[in-house]
Design an enzyme around this catalytic site. Structure first.
Site, PDB file in Angstrom:
ATOM      1  N   SER A 121       0.583  -1.195   0.045  1.00 66.41           N
ATOM      2  CA  SER A 121      -0.135  -0.055   0.091  1.00 66.41           C
ATOM      3  C   SER A 121       0.820   1.408   0.073  1.00 66.41           C
ATOM      4  O   SER A 121       1.742   1.382  -0.997  1.00 66.41           O
ATOM      5  CB  SER A 121      -0.842  -0.005   1.142  1.00 66.41           C
ATOM      6  OG  SER A 121      -1.794   1.006   1.093  1.00 66.41           O
ATOM      7  N   HIS A 122       0.674   1.957   1.077  1.00 66.29           N
ATOM      8  CA  HIS A 122       1.451   3.446   1.256  1.00 66.29           C
ATOM      9  C   HIS A 122       2.797   3.397   1.820  1.00 66.29           C
ATOM     10  O   HIS A 122       3.426   4.402   2.093  1.00 66.29           O
ATOM     11  CB  HIS A 122       0.620   4.404   1.736  1.00 66.29           C
ATOM     12  CG  HIS A 122       0.158   3.705   3.329  1.00 66.29           C
ATOM     13  ND1 HIS A 122      -0.919   2.650   3.404  1.00 66.29           N
ATOM     14  CD2 HIS A 122       0.428   4.235   4.501  1.00 66.29           C
ATOM     15  CE1 HIS A 122      -0.953   2.543   4.600  1.00 66.29           C
ATOM     16  NE2 HIS A 122      -0.178   3.507   5.298  1.00 66.29           N
ATOM     17  N   ASP A 285      -1.809   6.866  -3.560  1.00 67.60           N
ATOM     18  CA  ASP A 285      -0.746   5.947  -2.957  1.00 67.60           C
ATOM     19  C   ASP A 285      -0.044   4.888  -3.778  1.00 67.60           C
ATOM     20  O   ASP A 285      -0.458   4.915  -4.946  1.00 67.60           O
ATOM     21  CB  ASP A 285      -1.317   5.581  -1.389  1.00 67.60           C
ATOM     22  CG  ASP A 285      -2.091   4.446  -1.795  1.00 67.60           C
ATOM     23  OD1 ASP A 285      -2.961   4.303  -2.693  1.00 67.60           O
ATOM     24  OD2 ASP A 285      -2.251   3.711  -0.861  1.00 67.60           O
ATOM     25  N   ASP A 287      -0.442   1.766  -4.180  1.00 66.38           N
ATOM     26  CA  ASP A 287      -1.597   0.864  -4.975  1.00 66.38           C
ATOM     27  C   ASP A 287      -2.758   1.616  -5.408  1.00 66.38           C
ATOM     28  O   ASP A 287      -3.603   0.684  -5.956  1.00 66.38           O
ATOM     29  CB  ASP A 287      -1.843  -0.463  -4.175  1.00 66.38           C
ATOM     30  CG  ASP A 287      -2.533  -0.090  -2.729  1.00 66.38           C
ATOM     31  OD1 ASP A 287      -2.405   1.044  -2.291  1.00 66.38           O
ATOM     32  OD2 ASP A 287      -3.313  -1.058  -2.496  1.00 66.38           O
ATOM     33  N   ASP A 289      -5.171   3.063  -4.033  1.00 65.21           N
ATOM     34  CA  ASP A 289      -6.472   2.745  -3.437  1.00 65.21           C
ATOM     35  C   ASP A 289      -6.853   4.274  -2.374  1.00 65.21           C
ATOM     36  O   ASP A 289      -7.916   4.185  -1.908  1.00 65.21           O
ATOM     37  CB  ASP A 289      -6.812   1.694  -2.728  1.00 65.21           C
ATOM     38  CG  ASP A 289      -6.064   1.392  -1.393  1.00 65.21           C
ATOM     39  OD1 ASP A 289      -4.758   2.171  -1.361  1.00 65.21           O
ATOM     40  OD2 ASP A 289      -5.916   0.530  -0.702  1.00 65.21           O
ATOM     41  N   ARG A 290      -6.033   4.984  -2.116  1.00 64.06           N
ATOM     42  CA  ARG A 290      -6.012   6.144  -1.382  1.00 64.06           C
ATOM     43  C   ARG A 290      -5.813   7.336  -2.306  1.00 64.06           C
ATOM     44  O   ARG A 290      -5.191   7.277  -3.211  1.00 64.06           O
ATOM     45  CB  ARG A 290      -4.925   6.253  -0.122  1.00 64.06           C
ATOM     46  CG  ARG A 290      -4.962   4.650   0.812  1.00 64.06           C
ATOM     47  CD  ARG A 290      -4.019   5.117   1.898  1.00 64.06           C
ATOM     48  NE  ARG A 290      -4.018   3.823   2.721  1.00 64.06           N
ATOM     49  CZ  ARG A 290      -4.036   3.615   4.046  1.00 64.06           C
ATOM     50  NH1 ARG A 290      -4.024   4.771   4.677  1.00 64.06           N
ATOM     51  NH2 ARG A 290      -3.913   2.350   4.384  1.00 64.06           N
ATOM     52  N   LYS A 391     -11.265   0.398  -1.261  1.00 65.18           N
ATOM     53  CA  LYS A 391     -11.379   1.852  -1.553  1.00 65.18           C
ATOM     54  C   LYS A 391     -10.799   2.297  -2.888  1.00 65.18           C
ATOM     55  O   LYS A 391      -9.858   1.378  -3.344  1.00 65.18           O
ATOM     56  CB  LYS A 391     -10.412   2.560  -0.211  1.00 65.18           C
ATOM     57  CG  LYS A 391      -9.281   1.932   0.155  1.00 65.18           C
ATOM     58  CD  LYS A 391      -8.716   2.722   1.333  1.00 65.18           C
ATOM     59  CE  LYS A 391      -7.685   2.002   1.952  1.00 65.18           C
ATOM     60  NZ  LYS A 391      -7.685   0.568   2.684  1.00 65.18           N
TER      61      LYS A 391
END
Length: 573
Positions: A121-122, A285, A287, A289-290, A391
């Site tokens: 992720s982030h 981010d 991937d 999703d944010r 998300k």
């Protein structure tokens, strides 16, 4: 490639490896940990062992990741193991790339058994950075705890794994590779996701906005997987200038950046927007999703963002049958609650974790026989709807562009926006009131120090109710540890964060987060509600000024400095 008749399956002895407990955000560790002998192999075999063999064998899985270091190496291992475990087909993103939202979209569009996502992720990437893996189920959402617990159980007892002798797949070229009983199809990474967005948004209206000479946006992908999607969607399809893209080349180390879209790690974007030269800014981010939304010299908190999207859902064709429900994570501000009350939406407050939203989305989709009825959001820059079960950063940005296009539809083609980001947000505050809100993150705190903070707070809870602080302005009404009873699947989630809530609705929230690969992150959330008023001076204060006394109280009640040795947070949002 010509079909190859057969491949060999090898059974390799192995031993259980510590540290493979998996949450709904997956398993995240340093790259060097994943590179240890059999670490990834063990986890993948445990995943396959945990799933019903009658459903797994002969199934199709989606596979891809955020492009971080070691992504392609891991993909080749997983493909070889999938063949050995009698999976019929793997759909893998070109160059090994698939954003987390795109994996969810592809699972749902192609009705596959599930998908494997390679992402942390982030978290930072590169040889010394982080790596991660997670499994999404057939709904497109993260595996529930019942599945992740089974995976963990098998990682503790594993004695062997199966792997085939397939050659490495050329991931750069779209096409199919077939063997007897097994196929790998390299697919376009963007197409399924783009097709879905076309069903959600009015592309003509957004394109008209992006082509305005008086509208200057900038989209910063922080060298994460969002880059290829931003290029295809915003530039190639919607007609934005290529100059509106920043850091859109996906890199294994994210260009040395921390791919977390907040005011600290996306500071270059913040500087651009606060220079006054841009009208709209967005960051994504690792991937994708944010998201973070900015206006000209103006920051939109994630809590306000989801509330404003819900309040303006009529600007998005996907919700043409009417938005029915909204949901937020417990630490997220109550701005969304006010919208739900005013517009008569069903409202759900859930623990942190997108799987809880997925249950709500599935419920409404099953009852109404269509999507387009649920919007959800988290204060951690996660926003989305029931178009997928993750998300979705680009969805959130498209939602904001839809609102801007709708509000300014009557403007002359080359006129400045009548309704810019700041005006839309301030109009919302004037209408619904303002939830002053901020989050303090203390990153990479030792696990023991994090436990000291939480345990100390827990020991104080029973004595806090009724106490007065800040000269009587904050009177404690509730002091507890949040627990959630899911009315949909009957599950119970305990120890989801400490809440100290005032009689006026002000809140102090404390949580330990495990999304990092080292130690723990202590998150402190501070919130104060200001009802609608004609006194703009009260409604439009600087957040730090409005929350100053509550912040001091939160740090005092938790003894943060004493227990952690930290005099300041790592990140303030």
């Amino acid at each position: 490639m010509a079909a190859i008749n057969k491949f060999e399956i090898n059974i390799i002895p192995t031993k259980a490896i510590d540290g493979q407990k998996t949450g709904t955000s997956g398993l995240r560790k340093k790259v060097t940990v994943f590179q240890q002998q059999n670490f990834l192999n063990n986890w993948i075999q445990a995943l396959f062992n945990s799933l019903p063999s009658e459903k797994l064998q002969g199934s199709t899985l989606v596979l891809g990741g955020d492009g971080r270091y070691w992504n392609q190496t891991a993909i080749q291992i997983i493909i070889k193991m999938a063949a050995a475990n009698q999976i019929a087909k793997i759909l893998v993103g070109q160059n090994g790339i698939l954003s987390t939202p795109a994996v969810s979209a592809t699972i749902r569009a192609r009705k596959t058994f599930g998908g494997i996502i390679l992402t942390a992720s982030h978290n930072p990437g590169g040889p010394d950075g982080d790596f991660g893996i997670k499994f999404n189920v057939s709904s497109g959402g993260p595996a529930p705890e019942s599945v992740t617990e089974e995976i963990y159980k098998f990682t503790q007892s594993i004695t062997e794994f199966k792997i085939s002798n397939l050659p490495d797949i050329d991931l750069n070229q779209i096409g199919s590779h077939k063997w007897e009983g097994f196929e790998v199809e390299v697919i376009d990474s963007v197409s399924d996701y783009l097709d879905l967005l076309r069903q959600v948004f009015d592309f003509d209206a957004i394109s008209k906005l992006l082509r305005k000479s008086t509208f200057k946006p900038v989209f910063d992908s922080l060298n994460g997987v969002a880059g290829p999607y931003a290029k295809r969607i915003f530039v190639d399809v919607l007609g934005a200038s290529i100059n509106s893209l920043s850091n859109y080349e996906a890199k294994e180390d994210f260009g040395g950046n921390h791919p977390d879209p907040n005011l600290t790690y996306a500071s270059a974007l913040v500087e651009k927007l606060y220079s006054g030269q841009y009208d709209f800014g967005a960051a994504f981010d690792g991937d994708a999703d944010r998201n973070m939304i900015l206006g000209n010299k103006f920051f939109v908190t994630p809590s306000d963002s989801v509330a404003i999207i819900a309040a303006n859902a009529n600007a998005i064709p996907f919700f043409s049958k009417g938005l029915k429900a909204v949901s937020r994570s417990m630490p997220t501000s109550a701005a969304l609650d006010k919208v739900a009350q005013r517009l008569n939406y069903q409202f759900y407050e859930v623990p942190t974790g997108w799987k809880f939203f997925g249950n709500i989305m599935d419920k409404f989709e099953h009852e109404l026989l269509h999507s387009g009825s649920v919007i959800c959001g988290e204060e951690s820059f996660g926003t989305g709807s029931d178009h997928i079960r993750e998300k979705d950063g680009i969805w959130a940005v498209m939602a904001w562009l839809s609102i801007l296009a709708n509000k300014n539809a009557s403007d002359a083609p080359d006129a400045p926006l009548s309704f810019n980001v700041e005006r839309i947000v301030k109009d919302h505050w004037l209408n619904y009131g303002r939830n002053y809100y901020c989050r303090y993150d203390y990153e990479e705190v030792s696990t023991s120090d994090g436990d000291k903070v939480i345990n100390y707070l827990l020991s104080q809870l029973q004595d806090l109710v009724g106490k007065q602080f800040i000269n009587g302005q904050f009177v404690v009404a509730i002091a507890d540890e949040f627990a959630y009873h899911d009315s949909i699947d009957g599950s119970v989630s305990t120890r989801q964060g400490i809440r100290i809530i005032g009689q006026d609705g002000s809140r102090l929230i404390f949580r330990l987060s495990g999304t990092g690969s080292v130690g723990a992150t202590i998150r402190v959330y501070i919130e104060k509600y200001q009802p609608p008023t004609t006194n703009n001076e009260i409604l439009f204060l600087e957040t730090k000024d409005a929350l100053k006394e509550l912040i001091e109280l939160a740090l005092e009640l938790s003894k943060m400095s004493e227990f952690t040795g930290r005099n300041a947070p790592t990140v303030i949002t």
